[in-house]
Design an enzyme around this catalytic site. Structure first.
Site, mmCIF file in Angstrom:
data_model
loop_
_atom_site.group_PDB
_atom_site.id
_atom_site.type_symbol
_atom_site.label_atom_id
_atom_site.label_comp_id
_atom_site.label_asym_id
_atom_site.label_seq_id
_atom_site.Cartn_x
_atom_site.Cartn_y
_atom_site.Cartn_z
ATOM 1 N N GLU A 156 0.798 -1.231 0.000
ATOM 2 C CA GLU A 156 0.000 0.000 0.000
ATOM 3 C C GLU A 156 0.833 1.285 0.000
ATOM 4 O O GLU A 156 0.553 2.208 -0.776
ATOM 5 C CB GLU A 156 -0.976 0.000 1.194
HETATM 6 N N1 CAA Z 1 -5.460 -5.831 -10.312
HETATM 7 C C1 CAA Z 1 -5.990 -6.095 -11.520
HETATM 8 N N2 CAA Z 1 -5.525 -7.041 -12.342
HETATM 9 C C2 CAA Z 1 -4.478 -7.767 -11.923
HETATM 10 C C3 CAA Z 1 -3.886 -7.555 -10.666
HETATM 11 C C4 CAA Z 1 -4.420 -6.531 -9.839
HETATM 12 N N3 CAA Z 1 -3.957 -6.280 -8.609
HETATM 13 N N4 CAA Z 1 -2.848 -8.429 -10.517
HETATM 14 C C5 CAA Z 1 -2.827 -9.157 -11.639
HETATM 15 N N5 CAA Z 1 -3.797 -8.769 -12.498
HETATM 16 C C6 CAA Z 1 -4.092 -9.284 -13.816
HETATM 17 C C7 CAA Z 1 -3.027 -8.889 -14.796
HETATM 18 O O1 CAA Z 1 -3.277 -7.591 -15.313
HETATM 19 C C8 CAA Z 1 -3.158 -9.972 -15.847
HETATM 20 O O2 CAA Z 1 -4.259 -9.660 -16.647
HETATM 21 P P1 CAA Z 1 -4.170 -9.921 -18.273
HETATM 22 O O3 CAA Z 1 -4.047 -11.428 -18.384
HETATM 23 O O4 CAA Z 1 -5.462 -9.385 -18.761
HETATM 24 O O5 CAA Z 1 -2.962 -9.204 -18.734
HETATM 25 C C9 CAA Z 1 -3.534 -11.189 -15.012
HETATM 26 O O6 CAA Z 1 -4.042 -10.697 -13.783
HETATM 27 C C10 CAA Z 1 -2.359 -12.088 -14.702
HETATM 28 O O7 CAA Z 1 -1.340 -11.265 -14.134
HETATM 29 P P2 CAA Z 1 0.202 -11.447 -14.527
HETATM 30 O O8 CAA Z 1 0.320 -11.849 -15.963
HETATM 31 O O9 CAA Z 1 0.907 -10.199 -14.101
HETATM 32 O O10 CAA Z 1 0.556 -12.709 -13.606
HETATM 33 P P3 CAA Z 1 1.930 -13.080 -12.954
HETATM 34 O O11 CAA Z 1 1.699 -14.392 -12.290
HETATM 35 O O12 CAA Z 1 3.039 -12.956 -13.937
HETATM 36 O O13 CAA Z 1 2.194 -11.950 -11.847
HETATM 37 C C11 CAA Z 1 1.640 -10.596 -9.931
HETATM 38 C C12 CAA Z 1 1.386 -11.918 -10.702
HETATM 39 C C13 CAA Z 1 3.056 -10.552 -9.383
HETATM 40 C C14 CAA Z 1 0.640 -10.614 -8.787
HETATM 41 C C15 CAA Z 1 1.429 -9.371 -10.848
HETATM 42 O O14 CAA Z 1 0.223 -9.562 -11.578
HETATM 43 C C16 CAA Z 1 1.327 -8.061 -10.100
HETATM 44 O O15 CAA Z 1 2.328 -7.502 -9.718
HETATM 45 N N6 CAA Z 1 0.094 -7.547 -9.937
HETATM 46 C C17 CAA Z 1 -0.133 -6.262 -9.286
HETATM 47 C C18 CAA Z 1 -0.017 -6.395 -7.772
HETATM 48 C C19 CAA Z 1 -0.296 -5.094 -7.043
HETATM 49 O O16 CAA Z 1 0.447 -4.129 -7.140
HETATM 50 N N7 CAA Z 1 -1.425 -5.062 -6.291
HETATM 51 C C20 CAA Z 1 -1.822 -3.953 -5.470
HETATM 52 C C21 CAA Z 1 -1.486 -4.256 -4.010
HETATM 53 S S1 CAA Z 1 -1.749 -2.879 -2.973
HETATM 54 C C22 CAA Z 1 -3.316 -3.053 -2.344
HETATM 55 O O17 CAA Z 1 -3.885 -4.122 -2.373
HETATM 56 C C23 CAA Z 1 -3.868 -1.775 -1.814
HETATM 57 C C24 CAA Z 1 -5.214 -1.770 -1.207
HETATM 58 O O18 CAA Z 1 -5.738 -2.691 -0.641
HETATM 59 C C25 CAA Z 1 -5.966 -0.521 -1.252
#
Ligand code: CAA
Length: 264
Positions: free
Chosen positions: A152
């Site tokens: 976050e």
């Molecule tokens: N939101 C929306 N879509 C997401 C997502 C997220 N948090 N995480 C993954 N996805 C989607 C990707 O966009 C992808 O979609 P497409 O197939 O349409 O491209 C699909 O899920 C698969 O993702 P990856 O290809 O990236 O999968 P991976 O296994 O290679 O990687 C991961 C997984 C490391 C989780 C990577 O997806 C990632 O870094 N995601 C973002 C994580 C993030 O920053 N989340 C926010 C956390 S902070 C929070 O949660 C704050 C709060 O409560 C307010």
């Protein structure tokens, strides 16, 4: 909520949650594997609804994610101009924000209730809100590929889904501060060292390990388990003498309840 295997939780919306109830064990599954179980406000409200309407025979709750990740945290599209259809984030400066967020936090808080023991089964990423959901559970079993991160602050947000207290309680203030401000990933082995995991197992063994743990946790009868959890949960707030007094009170109450029920 029907309790039939794999049934969508009856939360009034297509929330990406599944609920299975098998006797005393409820399993809540985050079910958006194509988005790595990224979560939305509807999912958090859905979790709260599950907690509100849990069948009374349930004594253990397992929280797990479908697919390779436990949860990639909040659905990041909520922060984009397109958003997520049917989903909204409240404006933190609006008068309704605190009430709105309180209902979302309710989706996490019920997992600490004394009448249940909750276990997070974490495979792959548990990021941001996903990490906070794992922290909402009493116990965590991690697959050896698990990666935890309080993401976050990197997004200009404080962690606000009731995860900060369990984090500080478990790892202590200095480590909690370090983890939150660096927003670094914690692997399974380090999580075990930091007591963020009760157990680390090979990924293929995660479900079996959790099932065995749950079976063992259900060994004491329900009243004893509830009284024990309540007693332990109150310990950090009490002095040694106060805790000893709480033990006396809890023992008398438990045995009174047992005799009234005719089982002693
Ligand atoms: N939101 C929306 N879509 C997401 C997502 C997220 N948090 N995480 C993954 N996805 C989607 C990707 O966009 C992808 O979609 P497409 O197939 O349409 O491209 C699909 O899920 C698969 O993702 P990856 O290809 O990236 O999968 P991976 O296994 O290679 O990687 C991961 C997984 C490391 C989780 C990577 O997806 C990632 O870094 N995601 C973002 C994580 C993030 O920053 N989340 C926010 C956390 S902070 C929070 O949660 C704050 C709060 O409560 C307010």
């Amino acid at each position: 909520m029907t309790g039939s295997p794999g049934a969508p939780a009856d939360t009034g919306a297509n929330t990406g949650l599944k609920l299975d109830v098998d006797g005393a064990v409820a399993t809540v599954t985050l079910h958006r594997p194509e988005r790595r179980n990224a979560m939305t406000p509807s999912m958090w409200r859905g979790l709260a609804t599950i907690g509100d309407s849990l069948p009374p025979q349930v004594r253990a709750v397992v929280v797990r994610g479908d697919g390779p990740s436990f949860s990639a945290g909040i659905d990041l599209r909520l922060f984009s101009a397109d958003g997520v259809p049917g989903e909204d984030l409240a404006d933190p400066l609006s008068p309704g924000f605190a009430d709105w967020l309180e209902r979302l936090q309710a989706g996490f808080l019920w997992l600490h209730r004394p009448d249940i023991v909750s276990v997070a089964a974490v495979r792959g990423h548990a990021l941001g809100a996903g990490f906070q959901l794992a922290l909402a559970c009493d116990l965590r079993v991690l697959a050896d590929d698990a990666l935890l991160c309080m993401k976050e602050p990197a997004l200009g947000l404080v962690p606000d889904l009731a995860g900060t207290k369990p984090l500080v309680d478990i790892v202590g203030l200095p480590r909690a501060l370090e983890l939150c401000l660096t927003t670094r990933m914690v692997g399974a082995a380090e999580a075990r060292e930091l007591r963020l995991a009760e157990m680390v197992v090979p990924s293929a063994d995660l479900d079996t390990a959790v099932a065995s743990l749950v079976e063992a946790l259900l060994t004491p009868d329900a009243a004893t388990a509830r009284a024990t959890k309540k007693l332990l949960a109150g310990a950090p707030e009490r002095t040694l003498e106060q805790q000893a007094a709480a033990e006396r009170t809890a023992q008398a109450a438990l045995q009174r309840e047992r005799r009234a029920g005719g089982s002693a």
